[in-house]
Design a protein around this motif. Structure first.
Motif, PDB file in Angstrom:
ATOM      1  N   GLU A   1      41.448  55.976  62.921  1.00  0.00           N
ATOM      2  CA  GLU A   1      41.608  56.058  62.143  1.00  0.00           C
ATOM      3  C   GLU A   1      42.971  54.948  61.573  1.00  0.00           C
ATOM      4  O   GLU A   1      43.804  54.817  62.881  1.00  0.00           O
ATOM      5  CB  GLU A   1      42.442  56.952  61.420  1.00  0.00           C
ATOM      6  CG  GLU A   1      41.356  57.375  60.412  1.00  0.00           C
ATOM      7  CD  GLU A   1      41.833  59.470  60.323  1.00  0.00           C
ATOM      8  OE1 GLU A   1      43.529  59.464  60.153  1.00  0.00           O
ATOM      9  OE2 GLU A   1      40.705  60.508  60.294  1.00  0.00           O
ATOM     10  N   VAL A   2      43.246  54.265  60.877  1.00  0.00           N
ATOM     11  CA  VAL A   2      44.128  53.336  60.851  1.00  0.00           C
ATOM     12  C   VAL A   2      45.605  53.812  59.537  1.00  0.00           C
ATOM     13  O   VAL A   2      44.635  54.364  58.569  1.00  0.00           O
ATOM     14  CB  VAL A   2      43.345  52.221  60.000  1.00  0.00           C
ATOM     15  CG1 VAL A   2      44.873  51.413  59.947  1.00  0.00           C
ATOM     16  CG2 VAL A   2      42.917  51.550  60.730  1.00  0.00           C
TER      17      VAL A   2
ATOM     18  N   VAL B   1      45.435  53.883  47.578  1.00  0.00           N
ATOM     19  CA  VAL B   1      45.027  55.391  47.098  1.00  0.00           C
ATOM     20  C   VAL B   1      46.364  56.040  46.370  1.00  0.00           C
ATOM     21  O   VAL B   1      47.535  55.702  46.549  1.00  0.00           O
ATOM     22  CB  VAL B   1      45.071  56.124  48.362  1.00  0.00           C
ATOM     23  CG1 VAL B   1      45.159  57.855  47.978  1.00  0.00           C
ATOM     24  CG2 VAL B   1      44.037  55.662  49.120  1.00  0.00           C
TER      25      VAL B   1
ATOM     26  N   ASP C   1      40.104  57.951  52.991  1.00  0.00           N
ATOM     27  CA  ASP C   1      39.469  59.477  52.803  1.00  0.00           C
ATOM     28  C   ASP C   1      40.550  60.001  53.227  1.00  0.00           C
ATOM     29  O   ASP C   1      41.186  61.366  52.922  1.00  0.00           O
ATOM     30  CB  ASP C   1      37.907  60.212  53.539  1.00  0.00           C
ATOM     31  CG  ASP C   1      37.065  59.782  52.833  1.00  0.00           C
ATOM     32  OD1 ASP C   1      37.315  59.957  51.897  1.00  0.00           O
ATOM     33  OD2 ASP C   1      36.026  59.890  53.466  1.00  0.00           O
ATOM     34  N   GLN C   2      41.383  60.329  54.708  1.00  0.00           N
ATOM     35  CA  GLN C   2      42.630  60.619  54.933  1.00  0.00           C
ATOM     36  C   GLN C   2      43.499  60.903  54.450  1.00  0.00           C
ATOM     37  O   GLN C   2      44.418  61.705  54.794  1.00  0.00           O
ATOM     38  CB  GLN C   2      42.727  60.169  56.824  1.00  0.00           C
ATOM     39  CG  GLN C   2      43.653  61.176  57.522  1.00  0.00           C
ATOM     40  CD  GLN C   2      43.502  62.900  57.474  1.00  0.00           C
ATOM     41  OE1 GLN C   2      42.028  62.740  58.316  1.00  0.00           O
ATOM     42  NE2 GLN C   2      44.351  63.346  57.366  1.00  0.00           N
ATOM     43  N   CYS C   3      43.936  59.462  53.830  1.00  0.00           N
ATOM     44  CA  CYS C   3      44.626  58.936  53.093  1.00  0.00           C
ATOM     45  C   CYS C   3      44.785  59.911  51.330  1.00  0.00           C
ATOM     46  O   CYS C   3      45.696  60.832  51.199  1.00  0.00           O
ATOM     47  CB  CYS C   3      44.850  57.665  52.867  1.00  0.00           C
ATOM     48  SG  CYS C   3      46.129  56.993  52.109  1.00  0.00           S
TER      49      CYS C   3
ATOM     50  N   TRP D   1      34.759  57.237  43.475  1.00  0.00           N
ATOM     51  CA  TRP D   1      34.724  57.415  45.300  1.00  0.00           C
ATOM     52  C   TRP D   1      33.937  57.715  46.172  1.00  0.00           C
ATOM     53  O   TRP D   1      33.163  57.733  47.119  1.00  0.00           O
ATOM     54  CB  TRP D   1      36.250  57.316  45.425  1.00  0.00           C
ATOM     55  CG  TRP D   1      36.704  58.059  47.074  1.00  0.00           C
ATOM     56  CD1 TRP D   1      36.823  58.812  47.909  1.00  0.00           C
ATOM     57  CD2 TRP D   1      36.108  56.972  47.865  1.00  0.00           C
ATOM     58  NE1 TRP D   1      36.632  58.683  49.143  1.00  0.00           N
ATOM     59  CE2 TRP D   1      36.805  57.319  49.316  1.00  0.00           C
ATOM     60  CE3 TRP D   1      36.908  55.040  47.813  1.00  0.00           C
ATOM     61  CZ2 TRP D   1      36.648  56.041  50.001  1.00  0.00           C
ATOM     62  CZ3 TRP D   1      36.345  54.469  48.722  1.00  0.00           C
ATOM     63  CH2 TRP D   1      36.914  54.914  49.762  1.00  0.00           C
TER      64      TRP D   1
ATOM     65  N   PHE E   1      45.431  49.760  51.871  1.00  0.00           N
ATOM     66  CA  PHE E   1      45.349  48.823  53.345  1.00  0.00           C
ATOM     67  C   PHE E   1      44.491  47.491  53.031  1.00  0.00           C
ATOM     68  O   PHE E   1      44.158  47.152  51.996  1.00  0.00           O
ATOM     69  CB  PHE E   1      43.771  49.918  53.618  1.00  0.00           C
ATOM     70  CG  PHE E   1      44.121  52.021  54.141  1.00  0.00           C
ATOM     71  CD1 PHE E   1      44.355  52.254  54.874  1.00  0.00           C
ATOM     72  CD2 PHE E   1      44.008  52.906  52.908  1.00  0.00           C
ATOM     73  CE1 PHE E   1      44.550  53.063  55.824  1.00  0.00           C
ATOM     74  CE2 PHE E   1      44.037  53.184  53.326  1.00  0.00           C
ATOM     75  CZ  PHE E   1      44.100  53.811  54.339  1.00  0.00           C
TER      76      PHE E   1
ATOM     77  N   SER F   1      40.055  56.248  57.019  1.00  0.00           N
ATOM     78  CA  SER F   1      41.239  56.774  57.281  1.00  0.00           C
ATOM     79  C   SER F   1      42.143  56.376  55.484  1.00  0.00           C
ATOM     80  O   SER F   1      42.659  56.797  54.828  1.00  0.00           O
ATOM     81  CB  SER F   1      41.668  54.712  57.447  1.00  0.00           C
ATOM     82  OG  SER F   1      41.286  54.641  59.006  1.00  0.00           O
TER      83      SER F   1
END
Lengths: 84, 84
Positions: free
Chosen positions: B9-10, B32, A78-80, B67, B22, A76
Protein backbone atom coordinates in the motif's frame (compact mmCIF):
# COMPACT_ATOMS: atom_id res chain seq x y z
CA UNK A 1 -14.50 -19.90 -8.67
CA UNK A 2 -16.15 -18.74 -5.44
CA UNK A 3 -13.00 -17.08 -4.11
CA UNK A 4 -12.33 -15.57 -7.44
CA UNK A 5 -15.45 -13.74 -8.42
CA UNK A 6 -13.83 -10.39 -9.12
CA UNK A 7 -11.42 -12.06 -11.54
CA UNK A 8 -14.03 -13.12 -14.06
CA UNK A 9 -13.29 -11.65 -17.40
CA UNK A 10 -15.51 -9.43 -19.45
CA UNK A 11 -15.04 -9.21 -23.19
CA UNK A 12 -14.67 -5.69 -24.59
CA UNK A 13 -17.32 -4.28 -26.88
CA UNK A 14 -16.18 -3.46 -30.40
CA UNK A 15 -17.11 0.06 -31.45
CA UNK A 16 -18.12 1.11 -34.98
CA UNK A 17 -14.63 2.57 -35.45
CA UNK A 18 -12.96 -0.70 -34.42
CA UNK A 19 -12.14 0.55 -30.91
CA UNK A 20 -12.48 -1.84 -27.99
CA UNK A 21 -14.25 -0.58 -24.93
CA UNK A 22 -15.86 -1.46 -21.61
CA UNK A 23 -18.82 0.38 -20.11
CA UNK A 24 -18.63 1.98 -16.67
CA UNK A 25 -22.21 3.19 -17.03
CA UNK A 26 -24.43 4.22 -19.95
CA UNK A 27 -22.25 7.29 -20.61
CA UNK A 28 -18.75 6.44 -19.39
CA UNK A 29 -16.40 4.11 -21.24
CA UNK A 30 -12.91 2.72 -20.85
CA UNK A 31 -11.41 2.33 -24.32
CA UNK A 32 -8.22 0.44 -25.10
CA UNK A 33 -6.59 1.75 -28.26
CA UNK A 34 -3.35 1.80 -30.13
CA UNK A 35 -2.20 5.10 -31.57
CA UNK A 36 1.05 5.35 -33.53
CA UNK A 37 2.08 2.00 -32.15
CA UNK A 38 1.50 2.99 -28.53
CA UNK A 39 -1.19 1.76 -26.21
CA UNK A 40 -3.60 4.03 -24.40
CA UNK A 41 -6.38 3.46 -21.91
CA UNK A 42 -8.92 6.23 -22.33
CA UNK A 43 -11.55 6.83 -19.64
CA UNK A 44 -14.18 9.12 -21.07
CA UNK A 45 -17.75 10.37 -21.07
CA UNK A 46 -19.78 9.94 -24.23
CA UNK A 47 -22.90 11.73 -25.42
CA UNK A 48 -25.59 10.79 -27.87
CA UNK A 49 -26.03 12.64 -31.14
CA UNK A 50 -28.34 11.44 -33.91
CA UNK A 51 -28.48 8.01 -32.31
CA UNK A 52 -24.70 7.73 -32.21
CA UNK A 53 -22.48 7.76 -29.13
CA UNK A 54 -19.67 10.29 -29.47
CA UNK A 55 -16.70 10.97 -27.20
CA UNK A 56 -17.12 14.07 -25.04
CA UNK A 57 -14.61 16.47 -23.53
CA UNK A 58 -14.61 14.91 -20.10
CA UNK A 59 -11.99 12.23 -20.05
CA UNK A 60 -8.33 11.38 -19.85
CA UNK A 61 -5.93 9.20 -21.80
CA UNK A 62 -3.50 7.10 -19.84
CA UNK A 63 -0.39 5.78 -21.51
CA UNK A 64 0.82 2.31 -20.63
CA UNK A 65 3.12 3.55 -17.88
CA UNK A 66 0.27 5.57 -16.36
CA UNK A 67 -1.95 2.50 -16.57
CA UNK A 68 0.58 0.28 -14.83
CA UNK A 69 1.08 2.85 -12.10
CA UNK A 70 -2.70 3.21 -11.78
CA UNK A 71 -3.16 -0.53 -11.49
CA UNK A 72 -0.52 -0.77 -8.78
CA UNK A 73 -2.46 1.89 -6.82
CA UNK A 74 -5.90 0.23 -6.93
CA UNK A 75 -5.66 -1.28 -3.44
CA UNK A 76 -4.29 1.96 -1.99
CA UNK A 77 -7.11 3.96 -3.59
CA UNK A 78 -9.62 1.49 -2.14
CA UNK A 79 -8.05 1.87 1.28
CA UNK A 80 -8.20 5.65 0.92
CA UNK A 81 -11.92 5.43 0.01
CA UNK A 82 -12.53 3.35 3.14
CA UNK A 83 -10.58 5.75 5.37
CA UNK A 84 -11.89 9.06 4.10
CA UNK B 1 5.76 -10.53 0.64
CA UNK B 2 7.30 -11.80 -2.57
CA UNK B 3 4.04 -13.15 -3.96
CA UNK B 4 2.28 -10.04 -2.96
CA UNK B 5 4.28 -7.18 -4.34
CA UNK B 6 1.44 -5.48 -6.17
CA UNK B 7 -0.57 -5.39 -2.97
CA UNK B 8 1.76 -3.12 -1.06
CA UNK B 9 0.00 0.00 0.00
CA UNK B 10 0.94 3.53 -0.84
CA UNK B 11 -0.23 6.37 1.36
CA UNK B 12 -2.02 9.21 -0.42
CA UNK B 13 -0.45 12.66 -0.55
CA UNK B 14 -2.38 15.41 1.17
CA UNK B 15 -2.90 18.45 -1.06
CA UNK B 16 -2.95 22.06 0.12
CA UNK B 17 -6.75 22.03 -0.13
CA UNK B 18 -7.00 18.91 2.06
CA UNK B 19 -7.57 16.59 -0.91
CA UNK B 20 -5.95 13.16 -0.92
CA UNK B 21 -4.22 12.10 -4.07
CA UNK B 22 -1.86 9.62 -5.71
CA UNK B 23 0.51 10.48 -8.56
CA UNK B 24 0.38 8.62 -11.87
CA UNK B 25 3.22 10.77 -13.20
CA UNK B 26 4.41 14.34 -12.60
CA UNK B 27 1.22 15.76 -14.18
CA UNK B 28 -1.50 13.15 -13.65
CA UNK B 29 -3.20 12.51 -10.33
CA UNK B 30 -5.88 10.27 -8.89
CA UNK B 31 -7.72 12.21 -6.21
CA UNK B 32 -10.17 10.71 -3.72
CA UNK B 33 -12.66 13.27 -2.51
CA UNK B 34 -16.00 13.64 -0.85
CA UNK B 35 -18.43 16.14 -2.32
CA UNK B 36 -21.85 16.69 -0.75
CA UNK B 37 -21.41 13.45 1.17
CA UNK B 38 -20.61 11.40 -1.92
CA UNK B 39 -17.30 9.86 -2.85
CA UNK B 40 -15.55 10.53 -6.13
CA UNK B 41 -12.35 9.25 -7.68
CA UNK B 42 -11.02 11.94 -10.01
CA UNK B 43 -8.34 11.09 -12.58
CA UNK B 44 -6.95 14.34 -13.91
CA UNK B 45 -4.06 16.21 -15.49
CA UNK B 46 -2.57 19.12 -13.58
CA UNK B 47 -0.53 22.05 -14.76
CA UNK B 48 1.85 24.36 -12.99
CA UNK B 49 1.08 28.04 -12.48
CA UNK B 50 3.16 30.31 -10.24
CA UNK B 51 4.73 27.28 -8.62
CA UNK B 52 1.36 25.76 -7.81
CA UNK B 53 -0.17 22.65 -9.35
CA UNK B 54 -3.69 23.31 -10.60
CA UNK B 55 -6.29 20.90 -11.99
CA UNK B 56 -6.58 21.04 -15.78
CA UNK B 57 -9.48 20.31 -18.12
CA UNK B 58 -8.36 16.83 -19.04
CA UNK B 59 -9.86 14.46 -16.55
CA UNK B 60 -12.90 12.60 -15.39
CA UNK B 61 -14.71 12.10 -12.10
CA UNK B 62 -15.89 8.62 -11.28
CA UNK B 63 -18.60 8.14 -8.72
CA UNK B 64 -18.37 5.19 -6.36
CA UNK B 65 -20.45 2.94 -8.63
CA UNK B 66 -18.23 3.82 -11.61
CA UNK B 67 -15.18 3.12 -9.48
CA UNK B 68 -16.46 -0.30 -8.41
CA UNK B 69 -17.32 -1.18 -11.97
CA UNK B 70 -13.91 0.04 -13.10
CA UNK B 71 -12.14 -2.03 -10.47
CA UNK B 72 -14.03 -5.15 -11.50
CA UNK B 73 -12.83 -4.56 -15.08
CA UNK B 74 -9.09 -4.20 -14.34
CA UNK B 75 -8.19 -7.77 -15.29
CA UNK B 76 -10.33 -7.62 -18.43
CA UNK B 77 -8.69 -4.34 -19.47
CA UNK B 78 -5.27 -5.92 -18.88
CA UNK B 79 -6.27 -8.88 -21.02
CA UNK B 80 -7.50 -6.53 -23.74
CA UNK B 81 -4.14 -4.67 -23.64
CA UNK B 82 -2.32 -7.98 -24.06
CA UNK B 83 -4.57 -9.08 -26.94
CA UNK B 84 -4.72 -5.87 -28.94
Amino acid sequence: MSDNEEKKEVKPIKGDDGSLYFELDDKKRVTVRKFKGKLYVDIREFYEKDGEMLPGKKGISLNLQNWEQFRSLIDSIDQCITDI
